[in-house]
Design a protein around this motif. Structure first.
Motif, mmCIF file in Angstrom:
data_model
loop_
_atom_site.group_PDB
_atom_site.id
_atom_site.type_symbol
_atom_site.label_atom_id
_atom_site.label_comp_id
_atom_site.label_asym_id
_atom_site.label_seq_id
_atom_site.Cartn_x
_atom_site.Cartn_y
_atom_site.Cartn_z
ATOM 1 N N PHE A 103 0.862 -1.187 0.000
ATOM 2 C CA PHE A 103 0.000 0.000 0.000
ATOM 3 C C PHE A 103 0.895 1.232 0.000
ATOM 4 N N ASN A 156 -4.808 6.113 -3.181
ATOM 5 C CA ASN A 156 -4.974 5.717 -1.781
ATOM 6 C C ASN A 156 -6.443 5.678 -1.367
ATOM 7 N N TRP A 187 -7.821 2.496 -2.915
ATOM 8 C CA TRP A 187 -7.273 1.289 -2.282
ATOM 9 C C TRP A 187 -7.813 1.107 -0.872
ATOM 10 N N GLN A 188 -7.994 2.225 -0.148
ATOM 11 C CA GLN A 188 -8.519 2.105 1.216
ATOM 12 C C GLN A 188 -9.942 1.537 1.178
ATOM 13 N N ARG A 207 -1.256 -3.504 4.827
ATOM 14 C CA ARG A 207 -2.668 -3.691 4.484
ATOM 15 C C ARG A 207 -3.326 -4.625 5.487
ATOM 16 N N THR A 238 2.066 4.894 -0.079
ATOM 17 C CA THR A 238 1.427 6.170 0.248
ATOM 18 C C THR A 238 2.240 7.355 -0.261
ATOM 19 N N THR A 266 -0.452 10.376 -4.728
ATOM 20 C CA THR A 266 -1.051 9.109 -4.301
ATOM 21 C C THR A 266 -2.459 9.296 -3.725
#
Lengths: 87, 399
Positions: B189, B365, B368-369, B211, B191, B361
């Motif tokens: 992940f 991000n 993805w979160q 993650r 950042t 990002t």
């Protein structure tokens, strides 16, 4: 092995930005406030007086802080467009 | 061109054949300790067969693998004194490439000279200088000493791994700028992500968090839970990367050095090697743990490369990748990489001029979160369902 041109530069090319500290000029591009592309020339590298080499074991990359500030200022002043301005 | 035409136009993948020459520069061919057993070793690289051995002083020598007499395979021969002796007729070749002796002949014929490869042994690794132009190593491109690692007191020896990958080595170079694949392929992940290229070096700064929905493979091997990592990885030339990689654990930071390097076997395959050294904690019982941690980490890295290999063995070579703004500087990286495939006289400033690319990002991000949260929620729901059905089963059995 011919390297082609980045498809993203077709829509929005790099633009010159002068450093407010040493006056040297680089090419810059910003697709968003947080994204920055900087292309230096040998002349620009030679003229720069504030290149900070950083420290890899502390997780720091080399950077020129005055140039970073100058690029941000160019955006604020409307001299460097941001492709996605967040809207 | 009207909009209608643009909308229906198909983008085609373009690909030239992989270059038939091999990159100029230092390539690590393995650990020094592998070559110190008094025997000649075969290294298949750069489209050739090489013979590698240590002379009587322990200095590593590398020659073209085939004897210039009748073509015998020197790597199947023996070490006699400082020389490698051909198994076919016992011709003796020195590390400088000259035939030193032919035991059954009064003298060595003229031009009894083969190709010798400049070598460098440093931080426990053996390097050879490849140059299609046949020139001496470029002093400015010397491999830097590793800061930390086995040469430094308090660091573990290299936990080292080697494997052959059947694709052109440009694929592994592309990883340098490919932020998004770290999420989708490696379940990381990122950042923060920035690249800098200058001269013969290319650097990636990456910061990442752990993650909550992933790492079953790491859990399976019992690796401790990570919070995140900070990594500064630099290619020194075309094939040798030093990654100063700090892992952030619940109990504190662990400093490590990851080596990621390769040499080409031919234009369609390469030997991938990686090694990890870990800084030992102060107390002795933790020091033993550090060795185990290094082994766990190299296993983790191996899993990571296996994930890459799964992609590489099925993907196609693509010279015109279609990039979105959240992708890294793939074209500029390849422009940098091209400097190693042209004669020195043909290197253009754009290949080596300083270039910086800092990724945004924010959007990745956010996406993805959401994906991580959904995975965690789904797993919790599945676990709850399984618990309920277990309860029903036990109730039924109890009835």
């Amino acid at each position: 092995m011919t390297v082609r041109t980045d498809n993203r530069l077709g829509d929005a090319p790099m633009r010159p930005v002068a450093c407010r500290s040493c006056g040297t000029t680089v090419l810059a591009r910003k697709s968003s406030w947080a994204q920055t592309t900087v292309q230096w020339s040998a002349e620009a590298v030679a003229a720069c007086t504030s290149w900070d080499p950083g420290c890899s074991i502390r997780g720091e990359l080399p950077v020129c802080h005055p140039l970073r500030d100058s690029i941000a200022r160019a955006v604020v002043d409307g001299d460097l467009p941001v492709i996605d301005d967040g809207r | 061109m009207t909009n209608g035409q643009t909308d229906t136009e198909v983008r085609h993948i373009e690909q030239e054949a992989a270059p038939s020459r091999f990159a100029r520069g230092w390539h690590c061919i393995g650990l020094e300790r592998e070559f110190l057993d008094g025997k000649p070793h075969t290294v298949t690289g750069f489209g050739r067969k090489l013979v590698v051995w240590a002379d009587s002083s322990g200095a590593i020598k590398v020659l073209d693998g085939y004897c210039r007499h009748m073509g015998g395979d020197l790597s199947q021969g023996t070490i006699k004194g400082d020389e490698v002796a051909c198994p076919f007729h016992d011709w003796r070749w020195g590390g400088d490439g000259r035939c030193k002796q032919i035991p059954y002949s009064r003298r060595v014929p003229l031009r009894a000279r083969t190709q010798a490869w400049p070598t460098l042994v440093q931080d426990g690794m053996v390097f050879v200088w490849n140059d299609p132009e046949g020139k001496a190593p470029i002093p400015e491109q010397a491999i830097p000493r590793v800061d930390g690692g086995p040469g430094t007191p308090g660091w573990t020896d290299w936990a080292w791994y080697q494997t052959r990958v059947d694709t052109n080595c440009r694929e592994i170079i592309d990883n340098m700028v490919d932020m998004a694949h770290f999420f989708y392929v490696h379940h990381a992940f990122p950042t923060y992500f920035k690249n800098t290229f200058e001269g013969h070096t290319a650097t990636q700064l990456q910061k990442g968090v752990n993650r909550d929905d992933m790492r079953p493979a790491e859990v399976a091997i019992g690796a401790p839970k990570r919070l995140g990592n900070t990594s500064v990885a630099t290619y020194h030339g075309p094939s040798f990367m030093i990654d100063d990689l700090i892992y952030h654990y619940e109990h504190g930071d662990v400093r490590t050095v990851l080596i990621n390097c390769h040499y080409p076997v031919d234009e369609n395959s390469f030997v991938l090697q990686y090694g990890i050294s870990v800084e030992r904690p102060e107390s002795p019982e933790d020091a033993a743990a550090a060795e185990r941690l290094a082994d766990k980490m190299v296993q983790t890295v191996r899993i990571g490369f296996e994930q890459d290999v799964d992609i590489w063995k099925n993907k196609t070579r693509i010279d015109n990748p279609l990039l979105c703004e959240e992708d890294g500087p793939v074209y500029q990286l390849r422009r940098w990489y091209e400097q190693f495939y042209v004669d020195v006289a043909d290197i253009r400033p754009e290949m080596t001029d300083r270039f910086e690319f800092e990724l945004d990002t924010t959007r990745p991000n956010e996406a993805w979160q959401r994906e991580v949260d959904e995975n965690v929620a789904r797993r919790a729901a599945e676990a709850a369902e399984a618990a309920t059905s277990d309860e029903l089963v036990s109730q039924t059995q109890g009835a």
